[in-house]
Structures are given as structure tokens and as C-alpha cells.
Design a protein around this motif. Structure first.
Motif, short mmCIF file in Angstrom:
data_model
loop_
_atom_site.label_atom_id
_atom_site.label_comp_id
_atom_site.label_asym_id
_atom_site.label_seq_id
_atom_site.Cartn_x
_atom_site.Cartn_y
_atom_site.Cartn_z
N ASN A 83 0.87 -1.26 0.00
CA ASN A 83 0.08 0.13 -0.01
C ASN A 83 0.79 0.95 0.15
O ASN A 83 0.35 2.34 0.38
N THR A 84 2.20 1.21 -0.41
CA THR A 84 3.04 2.30 -0.64
C THR A 84 2.28 3.34 -1.61
O THR A 84 1.99 2.94 -2.59
N VAL A 85 2.27 4.66 -1.43
CA VAL A 85 1.96 5.58 -2.05
C VAL A 85 2.65 5.42 -3.36
O VAL A 85 3.92 5.44 -3.61
N LYS A 86 2.07 5.53 -4.61
CA LYS A 86 2.70 5.57 -6.12
C LYS A 86 2.97 6.71 -6.26
O LYS A 86 2.10 7.97 -6.41
N PHE A 87 4.43 7.23 -6.44
CA PHE A 87 4.99 8.48 -6.52
C PHE A 87 5.71 8.63 -7.87
O PHE A 87 6.06 9.54 -8.25
N CYS A 88 5.97 7.46 -8.24
CA CYS A 88 6.65 7.47 -9.72
C CYS A 88 6.13 6.27 -10.63
O CYS A 88 6.04 5.27 -10.02
N LYS A 89 5.87 6.47 -11.75
CA LYS A 89 5.69 5.42 -12.74
C LYS A 89 6.97 4.65 -13.18
O LYS A 89 7.92 5.27 -13.44
N VAL A 90 7.11 3.34 -12.80
CA VAL A 90 8.15 2.60 -13.12
C VAL A 90 8.06 1.66 -14.19
O VAL A 90 6.99 1.23 -14.34
N PRO A 91 8.94 2.00 -15.29
CA PRO A 91 8.79 1.19 -16.52
C PRO A 91 9.16 -0.48 -16.46
O PRO A 91 9.59 -0.86 -15.48
N LYS A 92 8.52 -1.03 -17.22
CA LYS A 92 8.93 -2.44 -17.19
C LYS A 92 10.34 -2.79 -16.86
O LYS A 92 11.10 -2.02 -17.70
N SER A 93 10.59 -3.61 -16.07
CA SER A 93 12.19 -3.83 -15.82
C SER A 93 12.87 -5.23 -16.59
O SER A 93 13.84 -5.17 -16.53
N GLY A 94 11.76 -6.02 -16.97
CA GLY A 94 12.42 -7.23 -17.59
C GLY A 94 12.91 -8.23 -16.37
O GLY A 94 13.20 -9.34 -16.69
N VAL A 95 12.48 -7.71 -15.36
CA VAL A 95 13.03 -8.59 -13.92
C VAL A 95 11.41 -9.26 -13.47
O VAL A 95 10.64 -8.74 -13.11
N LYS A 96 11.57 -10.54 -13.68
CA LYS A 96 10.23 -11.43 -13.21
C LYS A 96 10.62 -12.16 -11.76
O LYS A 96 11.59 -12.34 -11.49
N VAL A 97 9.43 -11.66 -11.12
CA VAL A 97 9.65 -11.96 -9.53
C VAL A 97 9.58 -13.47 -9.46
O VAL A 97 8.81 -14.33 -9.90
N GLN A 98 10.57 -14.22 -9.06
CA GLN A 98 10.63 -15.52 -8.90
C GLN A 98 10.27 -16.20 -7.59
O GLN A 98 10.16 -15.50 -6.24
N ARG A 99 9.95 -17.29 -7.29
CA ARG A 99 9.23 -17.87 -6.28
C ARG A 99 10.24 -18.26 -5.07
O ARG A 99 11.37 -18.95 -5.51
N GLY A 100 10.18 -17.57 -3.92
CA GLY A 100 11.15 -17.81 -2.96
C GLY A 100 11.01 -18.97 -1.92
O GLY A 100 9.84 -19.66 -2.05
N MET A 101 11.73 -19.08 -0.97
CA MET A 101 11.68 -19.94 0.19
C MET A 101 10.62 -19.26 1.27
O MET A 101 10.99 -18.01 1.56
N THR A 102 9.87 -20.09 2.29
CA THR A 102 9.08 -19.44 3.10
C THR A 102 9.75 -19.64 4.41
O THR A 102 9.94 -18.57 5.07
N HIS A 103 10.07 -20.55 4.83
CA HIS A 103 10.27 -20.87 6.06
C HIS A 103 9.50 -20.19 7.22
O HIS A 103 8.07 -20.31 7.17
N ASP A 104 10.01 -19.11 8.08
CA ASP A 104 9.35 -18.27 8.84
C ASP A 104 8.92 -16.86 8.59
O ASP A 104 8.62 -16.06 9.17
N GLY A 105 9.10 -16.77 7.08
CA GLY A 105 8.84 -15.49 6.48
C GLY A 105 7.44 -15.13 6.34
O GLY A 105 7.03 -14.13 5.71
N LEU A 106 6.43 -16.13 6.70
CA LEU A 106 5.15 -15.50 6.56
C LEU A 106 4.57 -15.85 7.79
O LEU A 106 4.05 -17.07 8.30
N GLY A 107 4.50 -15.00 8.50
CA GLY A 107 3.88 -14.60 9.99
C GLY A 107 2.16 -14.86 9.68
O GLY A 107 1.36 -15.02 8.70
N HIS A 108 1.63 -14.86 10.94
CA HIS A 108 0.11 -15.03 11.30
C HIS A 108 -0.69 -13.99 10.59
O HIS A 108 -1.51 -14.43 9.62
#
Length: 149
Positions: free
Chosen positions: A77-102
Motif C-alpha cells: 500500500n505504498t503511495v505510488k509517486f513514480c511510474k516505473v517502466p517494465k524492468s524485465g525482471v520477473k519475480v521468482q518464487r522464494g523459500m518461505t520458512h518463517d517469512g510468512l507470519g500469522h
């Protein structure tokens, strides 16, 4: 001067602010004062020398998207203050472990599939610096990523 290739772990609000900020300030002159930055040019590197090489997240609504799109996906929910063009960087699936809290587990769904090979990803994208934007308390996940890096 060469680019500084930056990888991001956790494409949340902090990542959104960083990606937008780099885009917003990349055309600023070396002698300009920029709020929030001590130096526009540090050691010969300018803000425009930062480029994002990879991004990792677990949210099914972010994984597979271009980084420029993923930074705007809820629950971000960060305020959009700048239009960011396509980067060509695709978000990859990471490891969860304890990175997903309640709290987060109530509002996001983990992406299906296996965790990307982090070592291979960092090498193939020639990533120089990795930024950890995992949620507070993600101690095991952070340790795991540090081992991969």
C-alpha cells in the motif's frame, strides 16, 4: 562505470519505495540535494547506476510478474509517486520458512511450485548486492537466504 546489480528478497512496501525512488531520482544532477539521500553520487556511482537484477517473493499474486507491476500488488500500500517502466525482471518464487507470519498468512496465498535455485539465479543475473526485505521476525528465512548468497 559499471552498473550495481541489485537483487531484492521480499517485494513489499519497502521494495516498492526503493524501486520507485531509484527511478524517480535517476536523472538528478550530482550537485542537487535530494531529500533522504546524503549523496547522489557516492564513490563515482550515481543513483542511475543502480539496476535491479532479480526479485524474490512467495505471494502468488507477485510471483511471475514484472517487478514494476509486483511492487503495486496488494497487500502493498505504498503511495505510488513514480511510474516505473517494465524492468524485465520477473519475480521468482522464494523459500518461505518463517517469512510468512500469522497476519500475512491471512491475506496472501503462497505461490505454487518449487523455490527457485537462489544460487543459480544470483549467478545468472550477475547480482552484486542483495537486499533483504523479508518481514520482521523472519529469522530462519533470513539465515537460509544468507547461506544461499
Amino acid at each position: 562505470m559499471a552498473k550495481i546489480r541489485v537483487g531484492i528478497i521480499g517485494v513489499g512496501n519497502c521494495a516498492s519505495s526503493l524501486v520507485q525512488g531509484v527511478e524517480y531520482y535517476k536523472k538528478v544532477r550530482d550537485d542537487e540535494s535530494v531529500p533522504g539521500l546524503m549523496h547522489v553520487n557516492l564513490g563515482g556511482y550515481h543513483i542511475k547506476d543502480i539496476e535491479f537484477s532479480c526479485a524474490i517473493d512467495i505471494d502468488k499474486n507477485k510471483v511471475g510478474k514484472d517487478l514494476s507491476d509486483a511492487i503495486g500488488v496488494k497487500p502493498n500500500n505504498t503511495v505510488k509517486f513514480c511510474k516505473v517502466p517494465k524492468s524485465g525482471v520477473k519475480v521468482q518464487r522464494g523459500m518461505t520458512h518463517d517469512g510468512l507470519g500469522h497476519y500475512l498468512s491471512q491475506i496472501i496465498t503462497k505461490a505454487p511450485g518449487d523455490t527457485v535455485d537462489i544460487v543459480k539465479l544470483l549467478k545468472s543475473t550477475k547480482t552484486d548486492v542483495v537486499i533483504n526485505y523479508l518481514p520482521v521476525g523472519s529469522e530462519e528465512a533470513t539465515k537460509w537466504y544468507v547461506e544461499q548468497i
